[in-house]
Design a protein around this motif. Structure first.
Motif: not given
Length: 304
Positions: A45-59, A173-175
């Motif tokens: 769920s954390q990964i999904t939130v991070a990808v949606a925010d960074a790639q799609l601009g959706i929170h 995704i992160f580092s």
């Protein structure tokens, strides 16, 4: 000894509340601000939130995703673990989701290592408490518990193994640094789970007593375990006695000690670690049935 159902219900509700608070604080105050992933579907769920925010601009709502991702897992839980465990596990996940949505995100410390360890310990405490009460926090907990029941190995070890994929995704995704701190957090969580969820840890008790019949009867009324009586002689006194040998889980040790000392305060109890056992040993469902009803479940003993 039959336990009061109302007391058991209060304990389970209390465990659900504490688990929700521990997970909400661990996630929003420690793991999420440090980009350290939690275990299992919480991490997904954390990964999904991070990808949606960074790639799609959706929170997206982290708490809502946790609940959605757990739906197929609960279907598996209903099949493998039964209705009661699944219902409380579902309530548990709903509580975690609600706590994650209500507790505001905010960093307590800038130290990533501190965040990883404290967050892992808090979430591990919630998982361990839930498993101790007979239900889970959903996600990988359910899958790990099913594997643990099938093989007898620790729940924490399966949780650590199954979360290897989370670590790889964290690195991409992160580092690499974030992935390494995720490893530390998952290890801390798995250790706390194994410390609290002790039903898989077997120990052997050697009880030397001069009141073997009374002690054995009292133990059998408290624990759903077989025992062996061995004749013995005191090396110093030369007086005859009996030695009761019994294999139990570490979770049952307190009840064994109380049952023994109630009948013989002078009994000598020696506790030995047990690495593996062969033969018939009652599983969690059978012991839970005995504790809830005070009735021995039917056991089919195979002839050797």
């Amino acid at each position: 000894m039959k336990q009061n159902p109302q007391i058991e219900l209060v304990k389970k509700v209390g465990a659900v509340i504490l688990t929700a608070i521990a997970n909400g604080i661990g996630m929003n105050f420690f793991l999420a601000p440090a980009n350290v992933l939690s275990a299992g579907l919480n991490g997904v769920s954390q990964i999904t939130v991070a990808v949606a925010d960074a790639q799609l601009g959706i929170h997206l709502s982290l708490g809502a995703l946790i609940l959605i991702y757990n739906i197929p897992v609960f279907i598996l839980s209903f099949i493998k673990l039964g209705k009661d465990a699944t219902i409380f596990s579902l309530i548990n996940v709903m509580g975690i989701s609600l706590a994650t949505m209500l507790i505001p995100e905010g960093a307590v410390s800038d130290n990533i290592l501190l965040n990883a360890i404290v967050g892992g310990v808090l979430i591990g405490a919630g998982v361990g408490l839930s498993l101790k009460m007979g239900f889970t926090t959903g996600g990988m907990d359910i899958i790990s518990l099913i594997f643990s029941k099938m093989t007898g190995k620790t729940v924490g070890s399966y949780m650590l193994a199954l979360n290897g994929l989370i670590i790889l995704i964290a690195a991409s995704i992160f580092s690499i640094e974030s992935a390494l701190f995720t490893v530390i957090s998952l290890y801390a969580m798995s250790r706390v789970v194994d410390l609290m969820h002790t039903s898989h840890q077997k120990i052997t008790a050697m009880i030397v007593t001069t009141h073997a019949e009374k002690v054995g009867k009292n133990i059998s009324e408290r624990l759903f375990r077989g025992m062996t009586l061995l004749p013995s002689v005191g090396g110093f006194s030369g007086l005859p006695s009996s030695t009761i040998m019994i294999v139990i889980t570490r979770y049952e040790l307190y009840d064994l000690e109380q049952a023994t000392l109630e009948m013989d305060p002078n009994a000598f109890i020696n506790i030995l670690p047990t690495h593996s056992i062969l033969g018939r040993f009652a599983n969690d469902d059978e012991t839970r049935h005995f504790k809830a009803t005070g009735i021995y479940p039917d056991i089919k003993v195979s002839k050797r």
